[in-house]
Design a protein around this motif. Structure first.
Motif, PDB file in Angstrom:
ATOM      1  N   CYS A  88       0.840  -1.195   0.000  1.00  0.00           N
ATOM      2  CA  CYS A  88       0.000   0.000   0.000  1.00  0.00           C
ATOM      3  C   CYS A  88       0.878   1.249   0.000  1.00  0.00           C
ATOM      4  CB  CYS A  88      -0.916  -0.003   1.225  1.00  0.00           C
ATOM      5  SG  CYS A  88      -2.110   1.366   1.239  1.00  0.00           S
ATOM      6  N   SER A  89       0.612   2.152  -0.920  1.00  0.00           N
ATOM      7  CA  SER A  89       1.435   3.351  -1.067  1.00  0.00           C
ATOM      8  C   SER A  89       0.984   4.502  -0.165  1.00  0.00           C
ATOM      9  CB  SER A  89       1.413   3.814  -2.530  1.00  0.00           C
ATOM     10  OG  SER A  89       0.085   4.111  -2.942  1.00  0.00           O
ATOM     11  N   TYR A  90      -0.092   4.310   0.577  1.00  0.00           N
ATOM     12  CA  TYR A  90      -0.549   5.368   1.481  1.00  0.00           C
ATOM     13  C   TYR A  90       0.342   5.390   2.709  1.00  0.00           C
ATOM     14  CZ  TYR A  90      -3.472   7.831   4.898  1.00  0.00           C
ATOM     15  OH  TYR A  90      -3.940   8.683   5.860  1.00  0.00           O
ATOM     16  N   MET A 104      -4.544  -1.453  -8.032  1.00  0.00           N
ATOM     17  CA  MET A 104      -3.824  -0.458  -8.810  1.00  0.00           C
ATOM     18  C   MET A 104      -4.853   0.541  -9.323  1.00  0.00           C
ATOM     19  SD  MET A 104      -1.061   0.766 -10.352  1.00  0.00           S
ATOM     20  CE  MET A 104       0.193  -0.530 -10.522  1.00  0.00           C
ATOM     21  N   GLU A 118      -5.990  12.053  -8.140  1.00  0.00           N
ATOM     22  CA  GLU A 118      -4.759  12.251  -7.375  1.00  0.00           C
ATOM     23  C   GLU A 118      -4.093  10.940  -6.974  1.00  0.00           C
ATOM     24  OE1 GLU A 118      -6.993  12.691  -3.017  1.00  0.00           O
ATOM     25  OE2 GLU A 118      -5.897  14.390  -3.890  1.00  0.00           O
ATOM     26  N   LEU A 119      -4.815   9.832  -7.085  1.00  0.00           N
ATOM     27  CA  LEU A 119      -4.266   8.516  -6.721  1.00  0.00           C
ATOM     28  C   LEU A 119      -3.937   7.669  -7.940  1.00  0.00           C
ATOM     29  CD1 LEU A 119      -6.699   7.607  -3.780  1.00  0.00           C
ATOM     30  CD2 LEU A 119      -4.406   8.596  -3.619  1.00  0.00           C
ATOM     31  N   SER A 120      -4.050   8.232  -9.128  1.00  0.00           N
ATOM     32  CA  SER A 120      -3.820   7.465 -10.351  1.00  0.00           C
ATOM     33  C   SER A 120      -2.410   6.883 -10.367  1.00  0.00           C
ATOM     34  CB  SER A 120      -4.014   8.377 -11.567  1.00  0.00           C
ATOM     35  OG  SER A 120      -3.776   7.663 -12.765  1.00  0.00           O
ATOM     36  N   ARG A 122      -1.239   4.665  -8.262  1.00  0.00           N
ATOM     37  CA  ARG A 122      -0.816   4.217  -6.939  1.00  0.00           C
ATOM     38  C   ARG A 122      -1.493   2.889  -6.591  1.00  0.00           C
ATOM     39  NH1 ARG A 122      -1.232   9.156  -2.766  1.00  0.00           N
ATOM     40  NH2 ARG A 122      -0.439   7.489  -1.413  1.00  0.00           N
ATOM     41  N   VAL A 123      -0.914   2.196  -5.614  1.00  0.00           N
ATOM     42  CA  VAL A 123      -1.448   0.912  -5.153  1.00  0.00           C
ATOM     43  C   VAL A 123      -1.995   1.101  -3.738  1.00  0.00           C
ATOM     44  CG1 VAL A 123      -0.903  -1.489  -4.580  1.00  0.00           C
ATOM     45  CG2 VAL A 123       0.158  -0.411  -6.571  1.00  0.00           C
ATOM     46  N   LEU A 124      -3.208   0.607  -3.515  1.00  0.00           N
ATOM     47  CA  LEU A 124      -3.836   0.703  -2.197  1.00  0.00           C
ATOM     48  C   LEU A 124      -4.221  -0.684  -1.694  1.00  0.00           C
ATOM     49  CD1 LEU A 124      -6.261   3.746  -2.656  1.00  0.00           C
ATOM     50  CD2 LEU A 124      -3.957   3.756  -1.657  1.00  0.00           C
ATOM     51  N   TYR A 129      -8.445   1.310   0.198  1.00  0.00           N
ATOM     52  CA  TYR A 129      -9.261   1.448  -1.013  1.00  0.00           C
ATOM     53  C   TYR A 129     -10.732   1.660  -0.641  1.00  0.00           C
ATOM     54  CZ  TYR A 129     -11.605   0.173  -5.374  1.00  0.00           C
ATOM     55  OH  TYR A 129     -12.422   0.168  -6.487  1.00  0.00           O
TER      56      TYR A 129
END
Length: 283
Positions: A88-90, A104, A118-120, A122-124, A129
């Protein structure tokens, strides 16, 4: 090309002939099965996307909706991520490497009616998500558990300030229960005081309530019973209706007549029994 396009449009208006009911996208999983097919004409701008690369294509409903929504025909959401990308990139995620599913975020995503731009890319994880899908933000609205040193109710009137299953740090923008929490922002409340304010908008408790004075009947039940009994005795027995009294008198008179007849018959029988016999006369 113009002739072909004209034929396609004519066929579309006539309900799509059998030979044209096929999605021309090579990656389509069910190119022959769809409730509707779309011919992509020049100048199409559905969904605000650039359809110029697909002019002349025939798309099934699924592929058409995917491009209209995300601007691509590729399925990015359902494509399994590589093991090294399952993170997770958060930055605020508590467990970035522990999740049953990772997502993704593709360009143009509209899930939940939120703005994902803004999250395009990125992986959650699944938790982050869903939080963004439901609330449009990755930040948690609920505060994290307070440290042990801060677990004390700051309300002076609290009876047990250090005892509580949960403690709450009050935010300045809090709106729980429809109450105004601004004047106690920054304070820490135990669960009991928090629920008290959430329900009534005040931390003060009504300790004494006015108890209604007992009625005279409730205070002296024996006297009330005696009074009721005396009232009943004064009224006397309930009188029968006039018609009922007449019927009772008629029945009583008939019964008396029968008794008199029976007594007369009995008296006659007794008189006969006592009559002397005729004695023989001797000359």
């Amino acid at each position: 090309m113009e002739e072909g396009v004209g034929d396609d449009k004519e066929v579309t208006r006539s309900g799509m002939a059998g030979r044209l009911k096929r999605c021309t996208y090579e990656g389509c999983l069910s190119p022959d099965r769809s409730s509707k097919f779309h011919f992509i004409e020049k100048g199409r701008a559905a969904g605000g996307k650039d359809w110029s690369a697909l002019v002349g294509y025939i798309l099934c409903k699924s592929c058409h909706s995917r491009f209209e929504r995300s601007g691509t025909l590729q399925r990015l959401q359902n494509r399994p991520l590589a093991p090294e990308a399952r993170h997770c990139s958060y930055a605020g995620c508590d467990k970035p490497d522990q999740s049953s599913k990772f997502y993704m975020i593709e360009a143009g995503k509209k899930a939940g009616g939120q703005d994902w731009s803004e999250l395009s890319g990125r992986v959650l994880c699944q938790a982050c998500y869903k939080r963004f899908k439901l609330g449009g933000s990755l930040e948690r609205s609920r505060t994290k558990p307070l440290p042990t040193a801060a677990r004390k109710c700051t309300y002076p009137g609290c009876r047990r300030p250090e005892h509580g299953s949960k403690f709450y740090q009050i935010d300045k923008d809090k709106k729980a229960g429809g109450q105004d929490w601004s004047h106690i922002a920054g304070n820490v409340l135990c669960r009991a005081c928090y629920c008290q304010y959430n329900r009534g908008g005040t931390l003060e408790r009504v300790l004494e309530r006015t108890v209604p004075a007992p009625s005279d009947a409730a205070a002296n039940p024996d006297e009330a019973a005696t009074s009721s009994l005396g009232t009943i005795q004064q009224r006397g027995p309930k009188r029968k209706p006039k018609k009922q009294e007449q019927q009772d008198e008629e029945e009583s008179g008939g019964l008396n007549s029968l008794v008199r007849v029976a007594c007369a018959e009995l008296h006659m029988d007794t008189s006969k029994a006592k009559k002397p016999r005729n004695r023989a006369t001797f000359t």
